[in-house]
Design a protein around this motif. Structure first.
Motif, PDB file in Angstrom:
ATOM      1  N   ARG A 242       1.082  -1.352   0.234  1.00  0.00           N
ATOM      2  CA  ARG A 242       0.120   0.209  -0.146  1.00  0.00           C
ATOM      3  C   ARG A 242       0.994   1.099  -0.046  1.00  0.00           C
ATOM      4  O   ARG A 242       1.528   1.171   0.657  1.00  0.00           O
ATOM      5  N   ILE A 243       0.022   2.117  -0.335  1.00  0.00           N
ATOM      6  CA  ILE A 243       1.326   3.197  -0.558  1.00  0.00           C
ATOM      7  C   ILE A 243       0.414   4.000   1.185  1.00  0.00           C
ATOM      8  O   ILE A 243      -0.057   4.085   1.874  1.00  0.00           O
ATOM      9  N   ALA A 244       2.149   4.203   2.396  1.00  0.00           N
ATOM     10  CA  ALA A 244       1.777   4.118   3.035  1.00  0.00           C
ATOM     11  C   ALA A 244       1.853   6.308   3.559  1.00  0.00           C
ATOM     12  O   ALA A 244       1.286   6.466   4.282  1.00  0.00           O
ATOM     13  N   LYS A 245       1.365   6.443   2.547  1.00  0.00           N
ATOM     14  CA  LYS A 245       1.894   8.385   2.611  1.00  0.00           C
ATOM     15  C   LYS A 245       1.863   9.112   1.741  1.00  0.00           C
ATOM     16  O   LYS A 245       2.587   8.980   0.330  1.00  0.00           O
ATOM     17  N   VAL A 246       1.159   9.925   1.364  1.00  0.00           N
ATOM     18  CA  VAL A 246       1.091  10.874   0.814  1.00  0.00           C
ATOM     19  C   VAL A 246       1.014  12.951   1.371  1.00  0.00           C
ATOM     20  O   VAL A 246       1.081  13.120   1.899  1.00  0.00           O
ATOM     21  N   PHE A 247       1.952  13.570  -0.325  1.00  0.00           N
ATOM     22  CA  PHE A 247       2.606  14.099  -0.137  1.00  0.00           C
ATOM     23  C   PHE A 247       1.869  15.333  -1.523  1.00  0.00           C
ATOM     24  O   PHE A 247       2.211  15.164  -1.908  1.00  0.00           O
ATOM     25  N   ALA A 248       0.384  15.848  -0.324  1.00  0.00           N
ATOM     26  CA  ALA A 248      -0.127  16.802  -1.702  1.00  0.00           C
ATOM     27  C   ALA A 248       0.276  18.237  -1.351  1.00  0.00           C
ATOM     28  O   ALA A 248       0.130  18.397  -0.271  1.00  0.00           O
ATOM     29  N   PHE A 249       0.736  19.327  -2.362  1.00  0.00           N
ATOM     30  CA  PHE A 249       0.703  20.707  -2.301  1.00  0.00           C
ATOM     31  C   PHE A 249      -0.071  21.277  -2.917  1.00  0.00           C
ATOM     32  O   PHE A 249      -0.191  20.667  -3.791  1.00  0.00           O
ATOM     33  N   ASP A 250      -0.759  22.213  -2.408  1.00  0.00           N
ATOM     34  CA  ASP A 250      -1.819  22.775  -2.864  1.00  0.00           C
ATOM     35  C   ASP A 250      -2.989  21.811  -3.263  1.00  0.00           C
ATOM     36  O   ASP A 250      -2.896  22.514  -4.168  1.00  0.00           O
ATOM     37  N   PRO A 251      -2.965  21.074  -2.907  1.00  0.00           N
ATOM     38  CA  PRO A 251      -4.013  20.328  -3.652  1.00  0.00           C
ATOM     39  C   PRO A 251      -5.186  20.584  -4.153  1.00  0.00           C
ATOM     40  O   PRO A 251      -6.031  21.244  -3.403  1.00  0.00           O
ATOM     41  N   SER A 252      -5.850  20.076  -5.127  1.00  0.00           N
ATOM     42  CA  SER A 252      -7.378  19.596  -5.336  1.00  0.00           C
ATOM     43  C   SER A 252      -7.930  19.306  -4.502  1.00  0.00           C
ATOM     44  O   SER A 252      -7.645  18.464  -3.762  1.00  0.00           O
ATOM     45  N   PRO A 253      -9.177  19.939  -4.724  1.00  0.00           N
ATOM     46  CA  PRO A 253     -10.524  19.813  -3.239  1.00  0.00           C
ATOM     47  C   PRO A 253     -10.747  18.401  -4.012  1.00  0.00           C
ATOM     48  O   PRO A 253     -11.436  17.533  -2.906  1.00  0.00           O
ATOM     49  N   VAL A 254     -10.945  17.574  -4.788  1.00  0.00           N
ATOM     50  CA  VAL A 254     -11.076  16.860  -5.955  1.00  0.00           C
ATOM     51  C   VAL A 254     -10.093  15.886  -5.424  1.00  0.00           C
ATOM     52  O   VAL A 254      -8.936  15.445  -5.867  1.00  0.00           O
ATOM     53  N   THR A 255     -10.443  14.084  -4.462  1.00  0.00           N
ATOM     54  CA  THR A 255      -9.713  13.085  -4.746  1.00  0.00           C
ATOM     55  C   THR A 255     -10.055  11.979  -5.045  1.00  0.00           C
ATOM     56  O   THR A 255      -9.534  10.686  -4.826  1.00  0.00           O
ATOM     57  N   GLY A 256     -11.199  12.048  -5.707  1.00  0.00           N
ATOM     58  CA  GLY A 256     -11.475  10.567  -6.975  1.00  0.00           C
ATOM     59  C   GLY A 256     -12.123   9.584  -5.280  1.00  0.00           C
ATOM     60  O   GLY A 256     -12.539   8.585  -6.472  1.00  0.00           O
ATOM     61  N   ALA A 257     -11.967  10.150  -4.188  1.00  0.00           N
ATOM     62  CA  ALA A 257     -13.373   8.639  -3.061  1.00  0.00           C
ATOM     63  C   ALA A 257     -14.473   8.266  -3.633  1.00  0.00           C
ATOM     64  O   ALA A 257     -14.725   7.345  -3.359  1.00  0.00           O
ATOM     65  N   HIS A 258     -15.218   8.873  -4.791  1.00  0.00           N
ATOM     66  CA  HIS A 258     -16.281   8.260  -5.571  1.00  0.00           C
ATOM     67  C   HIS A 258     -16.214   7.936  -5.932  1.00  0.00           C
ATOM     68  O   HIS A 258     -17.688   7.134  -6.198  1.00  0.00           O
ATOM     69  N   LEU A 259     -14.656   7.013  -6.401  1.00  0.00           N
ATOM     70  CA  LEU A 259     -14.798   6.838  -7.928  1.00  0.00           C
ATOM     71  C   LEU A 259     -15.027   4.842  -6.919  1.00  0.00           C
ATOM     72  O   LEU A 259     -13.938   3.654  -7.252  1.00  0.00           O
ATOM     73  N   VAL A 260     -13.824   4.777  -6.012  1.00  0.00           N
ATOM     74  CA  VAL A 260     -13.398   3.868  -5.609  1.00  0.00           C
ATOM     75  C   VAL A 260     -14.664   3.386  -4.182  1.00  0.00           C
ATOM     76  O   VAL A 260     -15.390   3.511  -3.153  1.00  0.00           O
ATOM     77  N   ASN A 261     -14.167   1.843  -4.359  1.00  0.00           N
ATOM     78  CA  ASN A 261     -15.149   0.622  -3.915  1.00  0.00           C
ATOM     79  C   ASN A 261     -15.300   0.863  -2.404  1.00  0.00           C
ATOM     80  O   ASN A 261     -14.247   1.636  -0.969  1.00  0.00           O
ATOM     81  N   LYS A 262     -16.465   0.746  -1.323  1.00  0.00           N
ATOM     82  CA  LYS A 262     -16.355   1.695  -0.072  1.00  0.00           C
ATOM     83  C   LYS A 262     -15.501   0.743   1.179  1.00  0.00           C
ATOM     84  O   LYS A 262     -14.860   1.301   2.111  1.00  0.00           O
ATOM     85  N   ALA A 263     -16.268  -0.729   1.140  1.00  0.00           N
ATOM     86  CA  ALA A 263     -14.796  -1.955   1.395  1.00  0.00           C
ATOM     87  C   ALA A 263     -13.370  -1.241   1.290  1.00  0.00           C
ATOM     88  O   ALA A 263     -12.936  -1.222   2.158  1.00  0.00           O
ATOM     89  N   LEU A 264     -13.031  -1.567   0.069  1.00  0.00           N
ATOM     90  CA  LEU A 264     -11.466  -0.708  -0.298  1.00  0.00           C
ATOM     91  C   LEU A 264     -11.024   0.131   0.447  1.00  0.00           C
ATOM     92  O   LEU A 264      -9.837   0.480   0.661  1.00  0.00           O
ATOM     93  N   LEU A 265     -12.241   0.985  -0.114  1.00  0.00           N
ATOM     94  CA  LEU A 265     -11.729   2.367   1.176  1.00  0.00           C
ATOM     95  C   LEU A 265     -11.396   2.711   1.869  1.00  0.00           C
ATOM     96  O   LEU A 265     -10.477   2.940   2.383  1.00  0.00           O
ATOM     97  N   ALA A 266     -12.569   1.966   3.076  1.00  0.00           N
ATOM     98  CA  ALA A 266     -12.171   1.640   4.185  1.00  0.00           C
ATOM     99  C   ALA A 266     -11.236   1.165   5.017  1.00  0.00           C
ATOM    100  O   ALA A 266     -10.235   1.470   5.612  1.00  0.00           O
ATOM    101  N   GLU A 267     -10.340   0.311   4.173  1.00  0.00           N
ATOM    102  CA  GLU A 267      -9.476  -0.469   4.124  1.00  0.00           C
ATOM    103  C   GLU A 267      -7.725   0.228   3.894  1.00  0.00           C
ATOM    104  O   GLU A 267      -7.046   0.123   5.054  1.00  0.00           O
ATOM    105  N   ASN A 268      -8.102   1.036   3.009  1.00  0.00           N
ATOM    106  CA  ASN A 268      -6.954   1.816   2.705  1.00  0.00           C
ATOM    107  C   ASN A 268      -5.869   3.171   2.795  1.00  0.00           C
ATOM    108  O   ASN A 268      -5.315   3.169   3.568  1.00  0.00           O
TER     109      ASN A 268
END
Length: 442
Positions: A242-268
């Motif tokens: 898995r990806i352990a950490k995210v470094f987001a600079f001046d990031p967009s408010p859109v993260t794409g979370a709406h596309l991810v299966n809820k169970a997978l999202l909860a695990e990640n």
């Protein structure tokens, strides 16, 4: 073309709404219960964030150029990245950045439309068959590895850096609006069907396989790239690393979370750390305050979200959004009149949260001259830690953003901040006023 300008107006409208509907909120310094970092303290961790800011800036450059440098095997990509992240006029800051970025090497990347990176991936092929319209463009990303100074063939960390929005690119802007529903095969959707193959490509890197301890994988990016960096951390399948950490600079408010299966999202999000680093007053800070896709900035565990404010420049909301500006100021805050302030990662174990990320301090110490030198830096840093960070008149004529740590008067009182014609990074961090009021970015 009309839709592209509409997209831009939506972003500006979000920024305007944030200005009218939110008020300025204080940001607490990092404590055992709050991971956020106040602007006045960000200089302590500037060296930690700088390599990822350089990668995010370099992500705007052609992948083909980096491929040629990689194949030559001379390490020229390090100099190329620094040259593109720090302005030509700031040669001293480039020297600082070179030392910090020296352990990193470019591995591979893409700046074209993504069909299926693995032709045998049946799930990807099925998703591709259901795709919407496309612009023929895809997410630009570059993979970098932090090599071990004592054993160059191995690496301790691998980073995926994503490019942000470029001009009026249709693919970029439709991806920025992904959260609102899109009939297009935007960058989030292209990455969703390919992210697991990218992770497998990382595992097949020679330096990854040679490492005695499996390298951790992180993601980074600027603006749209910051949104994509968060998305790949949320969307990676559980069958691999898995990806352990995210470094987001001046990031967009859109993260794409709406596309991810809820169970997978909860695990990640279990043990995930997300650091959102932004320049005070940059345009998307208002958009993030008005609307923020999951995860919210107030999330303290699973994932742990840290807001890192850098108040080191003044300018327009668009001008303050540039990644080169942010990278340059982080380089400026890394050194004090030619003396390194030392490597210090922000506290990771905050509020009892369990995290999978580990700061990669040992390789930094080796690259910078060993434990003995670092011990001296830590002692010097400890002496400075309680002092006011202030402007200093020396050198301002030579360079507008020269930095100098503040100091106490003999009577123990804090020195009054010195007002100079051109504010420098430390002066602004100590209390400079940005060009516009800023709500706490979320």
């Amino acid at each position: 073309m009309r839709f592209r300008f509409t997209a831009f107006r939506i972003v500006l409208a979000s920024a305007g709404a944030a200005l009218w509907l939110t008020s300025v909120q204080p940001v607490a310094a990092q404590s055992n219960a709050d991971p956020d970092i106040l602007a006045a303290y960000v200089y302590r961790h500037a060296e930690y964030y700088l390599p990822y800011a350089i990668q995010s800036a370099t992500a705007y450059k052609p992948v083909g150029v980096l491929n040629t440098m990689r194949d030559a095997g001379l390490g020229d990509e390090v100099e190329y990245a620094v040259q593109n992240a720090i302005p030509t006029s700031q040669e001293d800051l480039k020297g600082y950045a070179r030392k910090v970025f020296k352990p990193w090497r470019y591995q591979f990347g893409s700046d074209s439309y993504l069909t299926c990176l693995d032709p045998a991936d049946e799930a990807c092929k099925a998703a591709y068959a259901r795709r919407g319209w496309d612009f023929g463009s895809g997410p630009t990303y570059q993979v970098w590895a932090r090599t071990r100074a004592s054993a160059r063939p191995s690496c301790s960390e691998v980073s995926i850096a994503f490019r942000g929005t470029v001009g009026l690119s249709g693919g970029d802007w439709y991806s920025n609006l992904s959260r609102f529903g899109s009939p297009y095969d935007d960058y989030y959707k292209q990455l969703q069907r390919n992210v697991d193959t990218i992770m497998k490509q990382i595992q097949n890197l020679d330096c990854y396989k040679r490492a005695a301890r499996k390298p951790q994988i992180v993601s980074t990016g600027h603006s749209l790239g910051g949104g994509l960096a968060q998305f790949v951390a949320l969307a990676t399948k559980s069958s691999g690393p898995r990806i352990a950490k995210v470094f987001a600079f001046d990031p967009s408010p859109v993260t794409g979370a709406h596309l991810v299966n809820k169970a997978l999202l909860a695990e990640n999000v279990q043990g995930l750390v997300v650091d959102r680093v932004y320049e005070t007053g940059e345009v998307l800070s208002y958009a993030r305050a008005a609307i923020q896709e999951y995860p919210q900035a107030r999330s303290r565990c699973n994932p742990q979200v840290r807001t890192v404010e850098v108040k080191a420049a003044r300018g327009s909301i668009i001008g303050l959004h540039g990644i080169e500006l942010l990278a340059t100021n982080l380089a400026d805050l890394t050194y004090n009149e030619g003396n390194s302030l030392g490597y210090r990662a922000p506290a990771t174990l905050v509020a009892g949260c369990g995290v999978i990320y580990r700061p990669d301090a040992d390789e930094q110490l080796i690259a910078r001259g060993g434990n003995q030198r670092d011990a001296g830096l830590r002692r010097a840093y400890a002496r400075r830690a309680g002092r006011l960070v202030a402007a200093h008149p020396a050198g301002t004529a030579r360079r507008a953003d020269v930095t100098q740590a503040g100091f106490r008067q003999p009577n123990g009182d804090r020195e009054n901040r010195i007002s100079v014609g051109t504010a420098n990074s430390f002066a602004l961090a100590a209390g400079g006023v940005p060009s516009m009021p800023l709500p706490r970015a979320e």
